[in-house]
Design an enzyme around this catalytic site. Structure first.
Site, PDB file in Angstrom:
ATOM      1  N   CYS A 139     -23.035  33.344 -24.934  1.00 44.97           N
ATOM      2  CA  CYS A 139     -24.030  32.327 -24.653  1.00 44.97           C
ATOM      3  C   CYS A 139     -25.354  33.040 -24.411  1.00 44.97           C
ATOM      4  CB  CYS A 139     -23.741  31.466 -23.442  1.00 44.97           C
ATOM      5  SG  CYS A 139     -22.239  30.491 -23.599  1.00 44.97           S
ATOM      6  N   ASN A 157     -24.745  31.360 -18.680  1.00 45.26           N
ATOM      7  CA  ASN A 157     -23.965  32.288 -19.495  1.00 45.26           C
ATOM      8  C   ASN A 157     -22.921  32.871 -18.553  1.00 45.26           C
ATOM      9  OD1 ASN A 157     -23.021  34.378 -21.142  1.00 45.26           O
ATOM     10  ND2 ASN A 157     -24.655  35.749 -20.480  1.00 45.26           N
ATOM     11  N   GLY A 158     -21.639  32.662 -18.877  1.00 48.24           N
ATOM     12  CA  GLY A 158     -20.598  33.230 -18.027  1.00 48.24           C
ATOM     13  C   GLY A 158     -19.491  32.229 -17.796  1.00 48.24           C
ATOM     14  N   HIS A 178       7.584  52.332 -42.261  1.00 51.21           N
ATOM     15  CA  HIS A 178       8.423  51.907 -41.132  1.00 51.21           C
ATOM     16  C   HIS A 178       8.360  50.391 -40.906  1.00 51.21           C
ATOM     17  CE1 HIS A 178       9.354  56.022 -40.153  1.00 51.21           C
ATOM     18  NE2 HIS A 178       8.062  56.320 -40.201  1.00 51.21           N
ATOM     19  N   GLU A 212     -11.080  50.045 -38.498  1.00 54.95           N
ATOM     20  CA  GLU A 212     -12.428  49.470 -38.495  1.00 54.95           C
ATOM     21  C   GLU A 212     -12.666  48.667 -39.787  1.00 54.95           C
ATOM     22  OE1 GLU A 212     -14.534  48.903 -36.371  1.00 54.95           O
ATOM     23  OE2 GLU A 212     -16.474  48.724 -37.328  1.00 54.95           O
ATOM     24  N   LYS A 250     -13.624  44.745 -39.779  1.00 54.74           N
ATOM     25  CA  LYS A 250     -14.850  44.224 -40.418  1.00 54.74           C
ATOM     26  C   LYS A 250     -14.484  43.085 -41.370  1.00 54.74           C
ATOM     27  CE  LYS A 250     -17.255  45.413 -38.312  1.00 54.74           C
ATOM     28  NZ  LYS A 250     -17.313  46.332 -37.233  1.00 54.74           N
ATOM     29  N   GLU A 269     -13.418  39.946 -39.453  1.00 56.93           N
ATOM     30  CA  GLU A 269     -14.509  39.312 -38.708  1.00 56.93           C
ATOM     31  C   GLU A 269     -15.403  38.468 -39.589  1.00 56.93           C
ATOM     32  OE1 GLU A 269     -16.381  42.869 -36.774  1.00 56.93           O
ATOM     33  OE2 GLU A 269     -16.372  41.556 -35.039  1.00 56.93           O
ATOM     34  N   ARG A 303     -25.435  35.533 -29.735  1.00 55.48           N
ATOM     35  CA  ARG A 303     -24.574  35.473 -28.551  1.00 55.48           C
ATOM     36  C   ARG A 303     -23.634  34.263 -28.553  1.00 55.48           C
ATOM     37  NH1 ARG A 303     -26.638  38.898 -24.638  1.00 55.48           N
ATOM     38  NH2 ARG A 303     -25.475  37.837 -23.029  1.00 55.48           N
ATOM     39  N   TRP A 314     -21.450  29.788 -26.739  1.00 55.06           N
ATOM     40  CA  TRP A 314     -20.152  30.229 -27.255  1.00 55.06           C
ATOM     41  C   TRP A 314     -19.142  29.581 -26.328  1.00 55.06           C
ATOM     42  CZ3 TRP A 314     -15.875  33.069 -25.586  1.00 55.06           C
ATOM     43  CH2 TRP A 314     -15.017  33.504 -26.588  1.00 55.06           C
ATOM     44  N   LYS A 346     -21.872  38.329 -30.404  1.00 56.69           N
ATOM     45  CA  LYS A 346     -22.166  39.768 -30.399  1.00 56.69           C
ATOM     46  C   LYS A 346     -21.838  40.411 -29.056  1.00 56.69           C
ATOM     47  CE  LYS A 346     -24.260  43.402 -32.241  1.00 56.69           C
ATOM     48  NZ  LYS A 346     -23.456  44.054 -33.279  1.00 56.69           N
TER      49      LYS A 346
HETATM   50  C1  AGP Z   1     -17.591  44.558 -33.709  1.00 56.74           C
HETATM   51  O1  AGP Z   1     -17.811  44.292 -35.047  1.00 56.74           O
HETATM   52  C2  AGP Z   1     -17.182  43.410 -32.941  1.00 56.74           C
HETATM   53  N1  AGP Z   1     -18.126  42.363 -33.032  1.00 56.74           N
HETATM   54  C3  AGP Z   1     -16.553  43.600 -31.589  1.00 56.74           C
HETATM   55  O2  AGP Z   1     -15.259  44.084 -31.801  1.00 56.74           O
HETATM   56  C4  AGP Z   1     -17.257  44.538 -30.584  1.00 56.74           C
HETATM   57  O3  AGP Z   1     -17.171  45.853 -31.027  1.00 56.74           O
HETATM   58  C5  AGP Z   1     -16.590  44.383 -29.201  1.00 56.74           C
HETATM   59  O4  AGP Z   1     -16.768  43.076 -28.751  1.00 56.74           O
HETATM   60  C6  AGP Z   1     -17.139  45.355 -28.196  1.00 56.74           C
HETATM   61  O5  AGP Z   1     -18.513  45.187 -28.021  1.00 56.74           O
HETATM   62  P1  AGP Z   1     -19.387  46.262 -27.261  1.00 56.74           P
HETATM   63  O6  AGP Z   1     -19.377  47.499 -28.080  1.00 56.74           O
HETATM   64  O7  AGP Z   1     -20.742  45.645 -27.146  1.00 56.74           O
HETATM   65  O8  AGP Z   1     -18.730  46.493 -25.950  1.00 56.74           O
END
Ligand code: AGP
Length: 633
Positions: free
Chosen positions: A2, A100-101, A529, A506, A510, A513, A27, A74, A628
């Site tokens: 948020c 926010n929270g 396995h 990773e 990606k 996501e 956010r 969010w 984010k």
């Molecule tokens: C990365 O592409 C993601 N959006 C997510 O996994 C992110 O890395 C994770 O939320 C941790 O965020 P931070 O590095 O700001 O702590």
């Protein structure tokens, strides 16, 4: 998650709020809303979905108000519907709040307030706040307070002392048209100081176009913004002396600069990021006989000397970077290292180990799980009272103005510049650079590898920016074409080994996501396995196979997948005949020292995910359900 914004001053508030929300949409983007106060009226407009829907609703509405708050959501409590969108108001609609929270004790408060006749209209935790403030305005607690002079501030102070959880708030009221009150407790909040006007926001890009003078509130602080200035108090009500700092970020950094998406722009910024990291942390003139460390991290001996153990706490992509870090810290610096998900560690920490360096890795510096785990670790080590368990804490973050930087005494900044795309790219590469520097610094101190080997690694690091440029130039068009083949693909597998296993993870993250394709990352040797049962001609396999200790092994694992009809895509060394014979599609990278290869191998998997998602017409920068900065547990 948020984003919240607020404005009080001499200009029309609503356009400033909307411009601010645009920069905070990363956010959360489930709904958005604004509320303003003028001439005895509280005007509130909210819309489900992205900010653009709110903008459409606001078109043509005359609103001269010079005081307002805004929110981009969010969803945590309550579906992403308009009635759950912020700002929320009290029963009489005289107070508006954005948050926010999460308010953890909202159920009890809601029941208590309902009993007192308050009428609730949403399913959110946030709504208890305006009702609670209204309650304390009407029936102030019988406390002798006032170091503060404002009734509104005092009612808010009494209300926030009842709230449990993590929250940042911005609050306005019809009855107090010259006051904007903001609160911070475990969720970020910054105040911008202009000329006769003041701003607040969850993140500084919302403030940067107007002023570079910014004060970041600390946990447990409340600020009262009026056209005359800013007063800051703690939750018990004592006035605090605080001064703004000057930001050195440039608004141009948060523009797309001709790229279709921020994510693509940020992928292309990676050579420059690596260059900046090298310039900042490496002694460019260093040679093996220089007689001092090649690394300039400015970390104290007490933090780094005589370490027996390292533990790294992180989430998501930062956790993947930490796995590369573990490889480097163990294989280069020779220190046993574990990497933990911060969200797991917090509730099941390992028994204390002596002489341990704890590293928190978070690009945003605001991830609630990571902050809470680090706080808990710091506290329990202090509480042990024993010298060998004393906390040695280090943070790695891209935001030197973040909560992490205030929690942890020693920070390595990752120098990547602001990252807007929700999918982390350039900050991942910058985190890897931080781990190279840390591992080399420790290797130098402990003499775990020879000075000549340190020199070789440093020479390799210096080549990386040009090699990254080569990968980007040579692959962009091909990867875009290749992405057409996966228009209907439902599952992907990524495999890698050793230092490139985290790159497989990773790559899969990606793709998940931003393209919503199911993807798994595996250590290549583990496929047989179990996961190999998933393979057929419909499941492409991306193998990260660079020259080094496990190259032949990964090629064999890829062959095993090929034998099950999987289409094979190889992130492989340039001009390698064996790779050309093995893979159906090649994403070649320069043939570098295996230790340095993740910086290059991650680029093709970033590009592949980007182009598949863009080809599918998806919202690459703001993928569904994500945000984010994950500031809730
Ligand atoms: C990365 O592409 C993601 N959006 C997510 O996994 C992110 O890395 C994770 O939320 C941790 O965020 P931070 O590095 O700001 O702590």
């Amino acid at each position: 998650m948020c984003g919240i914004v607020g404005y009080i001053g001499t200009q029309a508030a609503s356009s400033i709020l909307i411009e601010g929300l645009k920069t905070l949409e990363y956010r959360g983007y489930d709904s958005a809303g604004v509320a303003t106060v003028s001439e005895g009226k509280l005007q509130r407009t909210r819309a489900k979905g992205k900010l653009v829907n709110l903008q459409t609703k606001l078109e043509g509405l005359e609103d001269p108000s010079r005081l307002g708050i805004g929110h981009t959501r969010w969803a945590t409590h309550g579906k992403p519907e308009e009635h759950n969108a912020h700002p929320h108001t009290d029963t009489k609609e005289r107070i508006a709040v954005v948050q926010n929270g999460i308010i953890e004790n909202y159920r009890e408060l809601r029941a208590e307030l309902k009993d007192k006749g308050h009428h609730f209209r949403s399913d959110t935790d946030t709504e208890v706040i305006p009702h609670l403030i209204a309650e304390y305005l009407e029936n102030p607690l019988d406390e002798s307070i006032l170091t503060t002079q404002s009734e509104l501030l005092e009612a808010i102070r009494q209300a926030v002392n009842r709230l449990q959880g993590a929250f940042a708030l911005a609050i306005i009221s019809i009855d107090f048209p010259d006051e904007l009150i903001v609160v911070r407790q475990q969720a970020p909040l910054a105040i911008g100081f202009g000329q006769g006007e003041f701003f607040c926001a969850s993140d500084t890009p919302a403030i940067m176009p107007y002023t570079q003078a910014v004060l970041t509130l600390e946990n447990g602080e409340i600020a009262r913004l009026t056209p005359m200035g800013v007063e800051v108090y703690d939750f018990p009500g004592h006035r605090l002396k605080k001064k703004p700092q000057t930001l050195n970020w440039n608004p141009i950094m948060v523009e797309k600069q001709g790229f279709k998406h921020f994510m693509l722009k940020e992928i292309y910024e990676q050579p420059g990021v690596v260059r900046t990291c090298l310039e900042t942390y490496l002694d460019t003139a260093w040679e093996p006989n220089s007689g001092h460390s090649p690394i300039r991290l400015a970390l104290p001996d007490a933090l780094l000397n005589d370490l027996q153990h390292i533990q790294i706490l992180a989430c998501g992509t930062s956790w993947h970077a930490s796995l590369v870090g573990k490889y480097l810290l163990e294989q280069v610096a020779g220190i046993p290292t574990v990497v933990q998900y911060a969200s797991e560690f917090r509730y099941a920490p390992a028994p204390l180990m002596p002489n341990t360096l704890t590293i928190g890795v978070t690009q945003s510096g605001e991830t609630a799980d990571t902050l809470a785990a680090l706080d808990m670790e710091q506290t329990r080590r202090l509480a042990s009272g024993k010298a060998q368990y004393a906390p040695r804490m280090l943070g790695i973050t891209n935001r030197m103005d973040s909560s992490l930087a205030r929690l942890i005494p020693h920070i390595v900044g990752t120098m990547a510049g602001i990252e807007i795309g929700v999918a982390a790219t350039k900050t991942f590469v910058a985190q890897l650079m931080a781990f190279y520097f840390l591992a080399l610094e420790l290797a130098y101190r402990r003499q775990s590898i020879s000075l000549e080997r340190i020199g070789e690694i440093i020479d390799g690091l210096r080549q990386l920016p040009a090699q990254l440029e080569l990968v980007l130039e040579s692959q962009e068009r091909y990867v875009e074409e290749l992405s057409h083949d996966f228009a209907d693909t439902k599952d992907f597998i990524f495999i890698g080994r050793g230092i490139n296993y985290p790159i497989a993870l990773e790559g899969a993250l990606k793709l998940k996501e931003i393209s919503y394709i199911h993807a798994e990352g595996y250590p290549a040797g583990e496929m047989k396995h179990g996961p190999i049962a998933l393979l057929d001609e419909k499941v492409p396999v991306v193998a990260i196979a660079t020259k080094g200790t496990v190259y032949e092994k990964v090629l064999s694992n890829a062959q095993e997948a090929k034998a099950r009809d999987a289409r094979l895509i190889g992130v492989v060394p340039m001009n390698d005949v064996e790779a050309e014979e093995t893979f159906d599609a090649l994403l070649p990278v320069p043939d570098v020292d295996e230790l340095l290869s993740p910086i290059l191998t991650v680029v093709p998997v970033q590009l592949l995910s980007y182009h598949i998602a863009a080809r599918r017409g998806l919202d690459v920068d703001q993928p569904r359900n994500l945000a984010k900065s994950v500031t809730v547990e």
